[in-house]
Design a protein around this motif. Sequence first.
Motif, PDB file in Angstrom:
ATOM      1  N   PRO A 130       3.008  -5.047  -1.764  1.00 48.33           N
ATOM      2  CA  PRO A 130       1.672  -4.453  -1.878  1.00 48.33           C
ATOM      3  C   PRO A 130       1.178  -4.476  -3.317  1.00 48.33           C
ATOM      4  N   ASN A 131      -0.142  -4.506  -3.466  1.00 48.58           N
ATOM      5  CA  ASN A 131      -0.726  -4.362  -4.806  1.00 48.58           C
ATOM      6  C   ASN A 131      -0.629  -2.920  -5.274  1.00 48.58           C
ATOM      7  N   SER A 177      11.332   4.133  -9.750  1.00 52.10           N
ATOM      8  CA  SER A 177      11.874   2.790  -9.991  1.00 52.10           C
ATOM      9  C   SER A 177      10.783   1.727 -10.070  1.00 52.10           C
ATOM     10  N   TYR A 178       9.650   1.970  -9.379  1.00 50.36           N
ATOM     11  CA  TYR A 178       8.562   0.981  -9.343  1.00 50.36           C
ATOM     12  C   TYR A 178       7.239   1.661  -9.698  1.00 50.36           C
ATOM     13  N   PRO A 179       7.148   2.216 -10.918  1.00 47.90           N
ATOM     14  CA  PRO A 179       5.962   3.007 -11.282  1.00 47.90           C
ATOM     15  C   PRO A 179       4.671   2.204 -11.359  1.00 47.90           C
ATOM     16  N   GLU A 180       4.764   0.891 -11.577  1.00 48.25           N
ATOM     17  CA  GLU A 180       3.548   0.070 -11.658  1.00 48.25           C
ATOM     18  C   GLU A 180       2.899  -0.077 -10.284  1.00 48.25           C
ATOM     19  N   ARG A 181       3.720  -0.064  -9.237  1.00 45.95           N
ATOM     20  CA  ARG A 181       3.194  -0.250  -7.880  1.00 45.95           C
ATOM     21  C   ARG A 181       3.047   1.057  -7.119  1.00 45.95           C
ATOM     22  N   ILE A 182       4.056   1.924  -7.196  1.00 46.33           N
ATOM     23  CA  ILE A 182       4.071   3.145  -6.399  1.00 46.33           C
ATOM     24  C   ILE A 182       3.572   4.326  -7.230  1.00 46.33           C
ATOM     25  N   LYS A 183       2.503   4.948  -6.754  1.00 46.53           N
ATOM     26  CA  LYS A 183       1.922   6.094  -7.442  1.00 46.53           C
ATOM     27  C   LYS A 183       2.169   7.356  -6.628  1.00 46.53           C
ATOM     28  N   ILE A 198      -6.595   9.700  -5.716  1.00 45.45           N
ATOM     29  CA  ILE A 198      -6.375   8.360  -5.173  1.00 45.45           C
ATOM     30  C   ILE A 198      -7.424   7.384  -5.692  1.00 45.45           C
ATOM     31  N   LYS A 199      -8.662   7.815  -5.768  1.00 44.07           N
ATOM     32  CA  LYS A 199      -9.742   6.922  -6.219  1.00 44.07           C
ATOM     33  C   LYS A 199      -9.487   6.380  -7.625  1.00 44.07           C
ATOM     34  N   LEU A 200      -8.817   7.148  -8.451  1.00 41.77           N
ATOM     35  CA  LEU A 200      -8.523   6.688  -9.809  1.00 41.77           C
ATOM     36  C   LEU A 200      -7.685   5.409  -9.775  1.00 41.77           C
ATOM     37  N   PHE A 201      -6.794   5.306  -8.819  1.00 48.05           N
ATOM     38  CA  PHE A 201      -5.955   4.116  -8.708  1.00 48.05           C
ATOM     39  C   PHE A 201      -6.669   2.977  -7.983  1.00 48.05           C
ATOM     40  N   LEU A 202      -7.529   3.322  -7.028  1.00 45.35           N
ATOM     41  CA  LEU A 202      -8.282   2.290  -6.327  1.00 45.35           C
ATOM     42  C   LEU A 202      -9.250   1.580  -7.266  1.00 45.35           C
ATOM     43  N   ASP A 203      -9.827   2.332  -8.172  1.00 47.70           N
ATOM     44  CA  ASP A 203     -10.870   1.776  -9.045  1.00 47.70           C
ATOM     45  C   ASP A 203     -10.352   0.783 -10.073  1.00 47.70           C
ATOM     46  N   VAL A 204      -9.038   0.755 -10.294  1.00 52.97           N
ATOM     47  CA  VAL A 204      -8.484  -0.166 -11.302  1.00 52.97           C
ATOM     48  C   VAL A 204      -7.785  -1.360 -10.656  1.00 52.97           C
ATOM     49  N   LEU A 205      -7.845  -1.460  -9.324  1.00 52.16           N
ATOM     50  CA  LEU A 205      -7.226  -2.621  -8.655  1.00 52.16           C
ATOM     51  C   LEU A 205      -8.059  -3.879  -8.902  1.00 52.16           C
TER      52      LEU A 205
END
Length: 205
Positions: A130-131, A177-183, A198-205
């Motif tokens: 996943p992204n 272990s996977y902080p870049e992918r899993i928030k 959640i929107k904070l992470f969606l907006d930078v995809l």
Amino acid sequence: MNKGKFITIDGVEGSGKSTQIDLICSYLQRKSIDVVRTREPGGTDLGEKIRSLLLDVDNKEMHSDTELLLMFSSRNELIQNKIIPALNKGSWVVSDRFTDASFAYQGGGRMLDLNRISKLESWVLGEFQPNLTLFLDVSVDVGMQRVEARAAKDRIELEERAFFERVRSVFIDRSKSYPERIKLIDASGSISEIHNNIKLFLDVL
């Protein structure tokens, strides 16, 4: 055409995934993004039949290895027949659970060897990931209180508290272990507070 993005949402029972997935899909659609929503296990005709087997309370004697293999069988169908075709068309895919759940539920909950699960992951997914994965975290007590307020429990939801404590522990470990992918998202707050985070992470995809 730009390739789409793949977002997965996970967490223990009662973490509020369904509510947040509704909000995520609506938010993306308002941004004129074509969204394909799916779930695990399931998401395809064959996958839904496998889901019925996995969640049926009459199958309580199912061997843990069988459960794991059925999960990955359903996942392979979903990846090959729904997720990748949608991404290639430029759609964004939002999935209720994905491979992290196998590490948490079959690895943590069922205490299966995580290395064996990793081998299955490599075989079925290859390099595909996943992204973005959103782990909605609540205590097991809070989660199970929410489950008790719903309809009858499925085969997984009938497990003991210790099972879900192990599940949550693996989810937390994987987020580290996977902080870049899993928030990790604190899902103990209000619905709007969780969605805004959640929107904070969606907006930078």
